[in-house]
Design a protein around this motif. Structure first.
Motif, PDB file in Angstrom:
ATOM      1  N   GLU A 231     -19.127  44.327  76.736  1.00  0.00           N
ATOM      2  CA  GLU A 231     -18.582  43.135  76.088  1.00  0.00           C
ATOM      3  C   GLU A 231     -19.139  41.838  76.663  1.00  0.00           C
ATOM      4  O   GLU A 231     -18.568  40.771  76.476  1.00  0.00           O
TER       5      GLU A 231
ATOM      6  N   PHE B 244     -20.737  42.478  66.957  1.00  0.00           N
ATOM      7  CA  PHE B 244     -19.990  41.644  66.010  1.00  0.00           C
ATOM      8  C   PHE B 244     -18.851  40.875  66.683  1.00  0.00           C
ATOM      9  O   PHE B 244     -18.400  39.873  66.153  1.00  0.00           O
ATOM     10  N   HIS B 245     -18.380  41.358  67.844  1.00  0.00           N
ATOM     11  CA  HIS B 245     -17.413  40.549  68.611  1.00  0.00           C
ATOM     12  C   HIS B 245     -17.956  40.282  70.010  1.00  0.00           C
ATOM     13  O   HIS B 245     -17.485  39.378  70.703  1.00  0.00           O
ATOM     14  N   ALA B 246     -18.952  41.048  70.424  1.00  0.00           N
ATOM     15  CA  ALA B 246     -19.568  40.929  71.746  1.00  0.00           C
ATOM     16  C   ALA B 246     -20.756  41.875  71.730  1.00  0.00           C
ATOM     17  O   ALA B 246     -20.922  42.667  70.793  1.00  0.00           O
TER      18      ALA B 246
ATOM     19  N   PRO C 104     -16.384  40.389  62.131  1.00  0.00           N
ATOM     20  CA  PRO C 104     -17.567  39.611  62.547  1.00  0.00           C
ATOM     21  C   PRO C 104     -17.131  38.260  63.102  1.00  0.00           C
ATOM     22  O   PRO C 104     -17.005  37.297  62.359  1.00  0.00           O
ATOM     23  N   ASP C 105     -16.919  38.175  64.407  1.00  0.00           N
ATOM     24  CA  ASP C 105     -16.325  36.959  64.969  1.00  0.00           C
ATOM     25  C   ASP C 105     -16.606  36.878  66.465  1.00  0.00           C
ATOM     26  O   ASP C 105     -15.745  37.191  67.287  1.00  0.00           O
ATOM     27  N   ILE C 106     -17.804  36.444  66.808  1.00  0.00           N
ATOM     28  CA  ILE C 106     -18.192  36.316  68.217  1.00  0.00           C
ATOM     29  C   ILE C 106     -17.303  35.287  68.911  1.00  0.00           C
ATOM     30  O   ILE C 106     -16.766  35.537  69.981  1.00  0.00           O
ATOM     31  N   GLN C 107     -17.151  34.134  68.291  1.00  0.00           N
ATOM     32  CA  GLN C 107     -16.428  33.055  68.968  1.00  0.00           C
ATOM     33  C   GLN C 107     -14.971  33.429  69.234  1.00  0.00           C
ATOM     34  O   GLN C 107     -14.389  33.023  70.233  1.00  0.00           O
TER      35      GLN C 107
ATOM     36  N   PHE D   7     -14.014  36.596  69.602  1.00  0.00           N
ATOM     37  CA  PHE D   7     -14.022  37.884  70.295  1.00  0.00           C
ATOM     38  C   PHE D   7     -13.342  38.967  69.451  1.00  0.00           C
ATOM     39  O   PHE D   7     -12.780  39.916  69.978  1.00  0.00           O
TER      40      PHE D   7
ATOM     41  N   ARG E 192     -10.696  38.897  67.899  1.00  0.00           N
ATOM     42  CA  ARG E 192      -9.240  38.939  68.057  1.00  0.00           C
ATOM     43  C   ARG E 192      -8.506  38.155  66.989  1.00  0.00           C
ATOM     44  O   ARG E 192      -7.278  38.037  67.031  1.00  0.00           O
TER      45      ARG E 192
END
Lengths: 248, 248, 248, 248
Positions: B12, B38-40, B67-70, B72, B74
């Motif tokens: 991660e 896509f999250h890390a 799909p949400d890196i920023q 994470f 969550r």
């Protein structure tokens, strides 16, 4: 002597943004260079584009790129070798796996935009790509630009046992050294009539005429065509017809 | 009766940012849930993490996410079914292909963060994931949360012929209905001693004690452990030891 | 003669990923170079970091970067001039506006990572940044690296009426020409004792000793310090103390 | 009684992807809702769009969004209040600062896509936006949807001293309760003739006809128009003409 084929960059929409005329061009080409999500083509666009290629029985290539959605992969980026290798393999893996979900195969690899240009000009980048391909679990052929002299690229590819395919451009003027005339030059782009003539020479495997009207042999296995305008589609259809007649 | 295994979320890190203690935890677990970008987990992090799992002979799962890196992964996101399916398959494809480059196999799938929570609470999301897995060219098992009653999930998974594995949490208090006590509740997290006791019951396949000290049977095939602190690593080692003794 | 100040790169966390020891370093510095969301620092991180700077009465600079979260702004990118100008101004605008929400002001600009290096080596990039600053509605000073000879940069900055501040590095060895010794060189990094000595010379506005022990004058208005390790923090405190004594 | 105005969503291109017909629509509207880079509109697109608005003397609003380029801000996301506030303020700051570079002012705020819908349906989200606006260093008016009953929104806005403007939709059918008929309903979209009639009623500040042909008063200060097709532009021109005649 194998026939010249047509390839086009495809699947370059992204989220809510559409690009190109994929449906029209897919009916005319042999090879679809499908964006792998790093310069264009989110997962749903990839899925839809693979489906369209399957429907038209078009062979699929991974159009791998620098990781740069906002710049559409057209901005050169300085990456370490290990990072570039991982980035190329990740794109191959994603597109290959999504092809398998639709019972089609990935057939080849063609770098996109700045990565394509950098590969042609920097042996270090070219070698990184060859290492990425050799290290992948399937060893795919690589499409590069056909020049007057591709010996350096061919030698390096032989070292890594990667098969090369050479690509020509129907609508771009060539320098006497076999490079593309820069887009900054007013003579860079050929009109449809000139493009069709140049494609005809490539299809017949004859020398083309450079910007100074010298005869020059360029190795061409496949011609890259576009769908970004009605005029481009007309040219593509004309080239398709030329190839078909050649086969008779 | 098969032994309980340990799994942990791994890989991660992202670019220049490090997260977790992957090297220490990899030596203690059976299954590594590896982030798929896509999250890390960018491509190089994925490559390095797969290599670490291979070195420790740890089985690899795809830790698929919104799909949400920023965020994470969550933050819950409302996606259409076709988009969610494509997003899950793209992640499976990428991690599976990168595993193959290192001659290891992908073994299972475990959703991450908000996608995991949404899957447990919304049958529609759970079914989208099952469709994604069934439509993938390899049919991987799916890890979900073990509850007091998993019949609805099991029935839906049976419909799509997807094998389920049930996961328990050693360090979280359970409600009488078999859900996790909300993190907003001061009693949500167990201390190391309580966690080890709860893990012991899970390993012995005995009922656990809920927050109101009721006995409750939760189906657990694998326990999720953490590496985000020295204390978490100590607990993980203790649970590992418990399992080993169980085997004697 | 104005006193030397200390500056540090701050606010480089992103989403769930933490970086640096912002709380400890903020208590020791005069200027905080705050990431503007293009290489690090999402909106909430920016808000929190501005708040921390305000609390310690530390002046705030915009740490502007190439648009590259995954590469942490450390990968050089080829952007058109208009795009680079827009990217710099967008970052200034965002950080400036968020400062105003907390009743503090933005004070200066310092490029980050690859953009900083490119600015020092390519006059074209340096000029693009000057144009961006002059075109912004507030004309902020710019921090660049102090060299043995900054005349070319000073001349260009004068043309655009941008005020320059020169930055020195306590912990890096300098070449005889006043450049930093490459990180590839084993002598690139000074230990804490050497760093403190070099800082002492900078603070006293005396010539430093280059890697070949030549005396060399480098213009230094501010020293860049780090918080990425306990050792770095100790050095920073020692340099802070040196400056304080200087003032007596 | 003030005249009805026209507003449109503008500046929604991104990198190499074009969207909408900004040049044509800018000549017809009073207010441009300009994307702030979080769902569309990179820095260069923002710069160009502000320039176009200035040229046509069109007032500028910040079209703030959830942070979701790939989903075009159309996917609802669960954000904490502090994060949502920071995200809204960052967008205001960026667009405001870039406006100032061209000596124009930001005039108002209108949320986009999923954030707009969530704001209308969830008082908690609406309040977060009001807090973000009140906490910004300039207190901008907020555009929300005009309903049959906007009392709850008006009361909350009064609490935070935020001025509201109410927006109507010419081309959408309204329910008897004053909500928009869902796009899933075949009667959701009005044709150009019906749309012009509905706009005429809004311009005259008369009750509209709901889907069941009931008369219903909707508060409308401004009508949202589109440029995504030639037909939409024709409708927009017709509504523009209606307003002009009204003024006579």
């Amino acid at each position: 002597m194998s026939k010249i084929t047509l390839n086009a960059d495809i699947g370059e929409s992204y989220g809510n943004w559409q690009m190109g005329n994929d449906k029209a061009i897919m009916a005319l080409i042999d090879h679809a260079n499908i964006a792998c999500g790093f310069h264009a083509g989110d997962p749903l666009v990839m899925h839809t584009t693979i489906s369209l290629a399957k429907q038209h029985n078009v062979s699929i290539g991974a159009h791998v790129s620098y990781p740069d959605i906002q710049g559409f992969g057209r901005r050169s980026m300085t990456l370490s070798r290990v990072e570039l290798i991982a980035i190329v393999q990740a794109q191959l893996a994603m597109l290959e796996g999504m092809c398998k979900c639709q019972q089609v195969t990935l057939d080849y690899v063609k770098p996109h935009g700045a990565l394509y240009n950098d590969m042609m000009q920097q042996p270090d980048i070219f070698e990184s790509i060859l290492i990425a391909l050799k290290g992948f679990h399937q060893h795919y052929p690589l499409v590069i630009q056909g020049l007057a002299n591709n010996k350096p690229q061919q030698a390096l590819a032989d070292k890594y046992k990667t098969k090369l395919r050479y690509e020509g451009f129907a609508d771009r003027a060539y320098t006497d050294r076999g490079l593309l005339v820069s887009r900054n030059n007013p003579n860079a782009l050929l009109n449809n009539q000139e493009s069709l003539a140049q494609a005809g020479l490539m299809i017949a495997k004859k020398p083309i005429l450079t910007e100074s009207k010298q005869k020059l042999h360029i190795q061409v296995d496949t011609i890259c065509v576009h769908s970004d305008s009605q005029s481009a589609l007309v040219l593509c259809q004309d080239i398709r017809n030329l190839i078909s007649q050649q086969g008779v």
